[in-house]
Design an enzyme around this catalytic site. Structure first.
Site, PDB file in Angstrom:
ATOM      1  N   ARG A  25       0.638  -1.382   0.039  1.00 52.92           N
ATOM      2  CA  ARG A  25       0.101  -0.002  -0.131  1.00 52.92           C
ATOM      3  C   ARG A  25       0.934   1.070   0.126  1.00 52.92           C
ATOM      4  O   ARG A  25       0.657   2.256  -0.659  1.00 52.92           O
ATOM      5  CB  ARG A  25      -1.072  -0.043   1.243  1.00 52.92           C
ATOM      6  CG  ARG A  25      -2.319  -0.903   0.931  1.00 52.92           C
ATOM      7  CD  ARG A  25      -2.988  -1.063   2.199  1.00 52.92           C
ATOM      8  NE  ARG A  25      -4.148  -1.884   1.858  1.00 52.92           N
ATOM      9  CZ  ARG A  25      -4.899  -2.467   2.919  1.00 52.92           C
ATOM     10  NH1 ARG A  25      -4.612  -2.127   4.217  1.00 52.92           N
ATOM     11  NH2 ARG A  25      -5.878  -3.286   2.481  1.00 52.92           N
ATOM     12  N   LYS A  79     -17.928 -14.886   2.340  1.00 50.93           N
ATOM     13  CA  LYS A  79     -18.967 -13.805   2.886  1.00 50.93           C
ATOM     14  C   LYS A  79     -20.210 -13.826   1.946  1.00 50.93           C
ATOM     15  O   LYS A  79     -20.271 -12.902   1.118  1.00 50.93           O
ATOM     16  CB  LYS A  79     -18.139 -12.489   2.875  1.00 50.93           C
ATOM     17  CG  LYS A  79     -17.203 -12.550   4.049  1.00 50.93           C
ATOM     18  CD  LYS A  79     -16.466 -10.991   3.978  1.00 50.93           C
ATOM     19  CE  LYS A  79     -15.093 -11.166   4.263  1.00 50.93           C
ATOM     20  NZ  LYS A  79     -14.183 -10.873   3.316  1.00 50.93           N
ATOM     21  N   GLY A  95      -9.187  -8.907  -1.444  1.00 51.79           N
ATOM     22  CA  GLY A  95      -8.173  -9.660  -0.743  1.00 51.79           C
ATOM     23  C   GLY A  95      -8.022 -10.874  -1.271  1.00 51.79           C
ATOM     24  O   GLY A  95      -6.835 -10.970  -1.667  1.00 51.79           O
ATOM     25  N   GLY A 129     -13.523  -3.821   0.548  1.00 47.84           N
ATOM     26  CA  GLY A 129     -14.923  -3.403   0.708  1.00 47.84           C
ATOM     27  C   GLY A 129     -15.111  -2.063  -0.255  1.00 47.84           C
ATOM     28  O   GLY A 129     -16.573  -2.168  -0.876  1.00 47.84           O
TER      29      GLY A 129
HETATM   30  P1  AMP Z   1     -14.152 -13.909   0.953  1.00 49.62           P
HETATM   31  O1  AMP Z   1     -13.651 -13.140   1.726  1.00 49.62           O
HETATM   32  O2  AMP Z   1     -15.670 -14.052   1.014  1.00 49.62           O
HETATM   33  O3  AMP Z   1     -13.645 -13.704  -0.607  1.00 49.62           O
HETATM   34  O4  AMP Z   1     -13.786 -15.479   1.236  1.00 49.62           O
HETATM   35  C1  AMP Z   1     -12.416 -15.860   0.964  1.00 49.62           C
HETATM   36  C2  AMP Z   1     -12.511 -17.274   1.741  1.00 49.62           C
HETATM   37  O5  AMP Z   1     -13.493 -18.082   1.399  1.00 49.62           O
HETATM   38  C3  AMP Z   1     -11.060 -18.089   1.701  1.00 49.62           C
HETATM   39  O6  AMP Z   1     -10.464 -17.807   2.889  1.00 49.62           O
HETATM   40  C4  AMP Z   1     -11.462 -19.278   1.335  1.00 49.62           C
HETATM   41  O7  AMP Z   1     -10.955 -20.258   1.967  1.00 49.62           O
HETATM   42  C5  AMP Z   1     -13.137 -19.341   1.632  1.00 49.62           C
HETATM   43  N1  AMP Z   1     -13.693 -20.511   1.230  1.00 49.62           N
HETATM   44  C6  AMP Z   1     -13.706 -20.704  -0.288  1.00 49.62           C
HETATM   45  N2  AMP Z   1     -14.619 -21.789  -0.643  1.00 49.62           N
HETATM   46  C7  AMP Z   1     -15.293 -22.277   0.417  1.00 49.62           C
HETATM   47  C8  AMP Z   1     -15.993 -23.276   0.841  1.00 49.62           C
HETATM   48  N3  AMP Z   1     -16.544 -24.152  -0.142  1.00 49.62           N
HETATM   49  N4  AMP Z   1     -16.338 -23.349   2.307  1.00 49.62           N
HETATM   50  C9  AMP Z   1     -15.741 -22.573   3.001  1.00 49.62           C
HETATM   51  N5  AMP Z   1     -15.138 -21.569   2.833  1.00 49.62           N
HETATM   52  C10 AMP Z   1     -14.664 -21.431   1.551  1.00 49.62           C
END
Ligand code: AMP
Length: 404
Positions: A36, A206, A362, A385
């Protein structure tokens, strides 16, 4: 779009909102990733080269929310002093530090700043007024500079004093730094001028946050690929058994309405046909490939399966614009990384064939970096975000404050 290139800073003091919210080592407070800081160096250098001076302001963590056990502010963890040396090294000029972002001494240091000099103010979030967007606090910050420059895309979705409110005191002397300008240009390329076919790939964990962007994306894309932890809430909404896969039960109706919306708009929706399922959330757990229509009790989907990878690849490879937010599986664990890696390869190949690809957020950025595809995609956004809110269709206050 007014950027630092449109202003001559000769003899002027630029008040720059930078994003120095860098990760620090928990014990030594050394910077563990300076990306950053590095990103904003060209903006500062341009101003100094013009014969201007720079007053840098930023936040670092949330000092008033993450208090010590005794209720006091954890100053060691939240002081921007940790970033002074690295910034000076990267700039090749000394960086002065004001121990406070308010007060007479700070005002004097800013007033005494000569062309070619740089002053970094202490963490603006040490004052509650910052996050409240307090006008008087912003007015005081504004008194230090002649021109306001916003180069902090990561906080562009916050109407805070230093990111948004301060801009009103520079009606004719405000602009974007290079980081902001690049982020906006690339996001607009996707949202306003997408070459077709346009494919959005969404995944990650998320779920409710990501569902918000889907509603807006369905109005714009030709193909929508859903993978990662997000997929199972959709699959459950469609009546499938998903075992103990990630699911947000209060979002089932929303998923159904998004499926209907995609149908009515002629958007091709790709939900994974199969998964790699495991009997625990662990790389060492028993795992196998299984059809998504019936995931057994006690098993959870941790990656998309081979059929899903093949279906996604065909769509990604034929795309001319690609937006990717969220991994296809738990890519941090080697047994569940295949889906994300395959998507990264397909996006890189499509980019090589002339598509524009934007990687946002991220974890998608981390995944692309992990598999070595950072330089093989068109653009990796720095904003988590902020980028998501942009794709939700919201006007970001930090951007609006410069444009108005
Ligand atoms: P996000 O911040 O929403 O982009 O989520 C990223 C996280 O989602 C990563 O740390 C992944 O390990 C997790 N992730 C991806 N696929 C799955 C899944 N099928 N079940 C649980 N966690 C997941």
């Amino acid at each position: 779009m007014q950027t630092v290139d449109h202003i001559s800073f000769t003899g002027k003091k630029a008040l720059i909102r930078v994003d120095f919210n860098v990760p620090l080592d928990k014990k030594t407070y050394e910077i563990t990733d300076d990306a950053r800081i590095r990103a904003t160096i060209p903006t500062i250098k341009k101003i100094l080269a013009d014969g201007g001076s720079c007053i840098l302001m930023s936040h670092l963590g949330r000092p008033l929310k993450k208090l010590k056990e005794d209720g006091s502010v954890d100053y060691d963890k939240h002081t921007l002093k940790h970033t002074v040396n690295r910034t000076a090294e990267l700039l090749g000029v000394p960086v002065k530090f004001a121990e406070d972002c308010m007060g007479q001494q700070t005002a004097q240091m800013a007033a005494a700043l000569k062309p070619g000099e740089v002053l970094l103010l202490e963490n603006v979030r040490l004052y509650k007024e910052e996050e409240k967007g307090d006008v008087e606090f912003a007015r005081k910050l504004s008194s230090y500079g002649d021109v306001y420059v916003n180069d902090a895309f990561g906080t562009a979705h916050r109407a805070h004093a230093s990111t948004t409110v301060v801009a009103q005191f520079f009606p004719k002397a405000k602009c974007f730094g290079y980081v902001m300008a690049r982020e906006i240009e690339n996001a607009e390329k996707v949202m306003k001028n997408a070459a077709r076919p346009f494919t959005a790939i969404t995944g990650g964990a998320k779920v409710s946050d990501k569902l918000l962007i889907l509603n807006n994306l369905i109005d714009r894309v030709d193909n929508l690929i859903i993978g990662g932890g997000m997929a199972y809430t959709f699959l459950k909404a469609m009546g499938y058994e998903i075992g103990s896969s990630l699911c947000e039960d209060d979002r089932l109706d929303l998923c159904l309405s998004l499926i209907k919306k995609a149908e009515s708009k002629g958007v091709k929706l790709l939900l994974p046909e199969d998964s790699v399922v495991a009997d625990a959330f662990s790389n060492d757990a028993n795992h196998k490939v299984c059809d998504n229509k019936m995931i057994e009790k006690g098993w959870m989907g941790l990656d998309i399966g081979p059929k899903a990878i093949e279906a996604n690849n065909a769509v990604i490879r034929a795309s001319k614009t690609i937006l990717w937010n969220g991994p296809m599986g738990v890519f941090e664990m080697s047994n569940y990384e295949k889906g994300t890696k395959a998507a990264a390869i397909a996006v890189a190949q499509a980019t090589d064939d002339g598509a524009f690809s934007l990687i946002g957020g991220g974890d998608s950025a981390a995944a692309v970096a992990k598999f070595g595809f950072e330089s093989k995609v068109s653009y990796v956004s720095t904003g988590g975000g902020a980028l998501l809110e942009y794709f939700e269709g919201k006007e970001l206050p930090g951007i609006k404050a410069i444009l108005n």
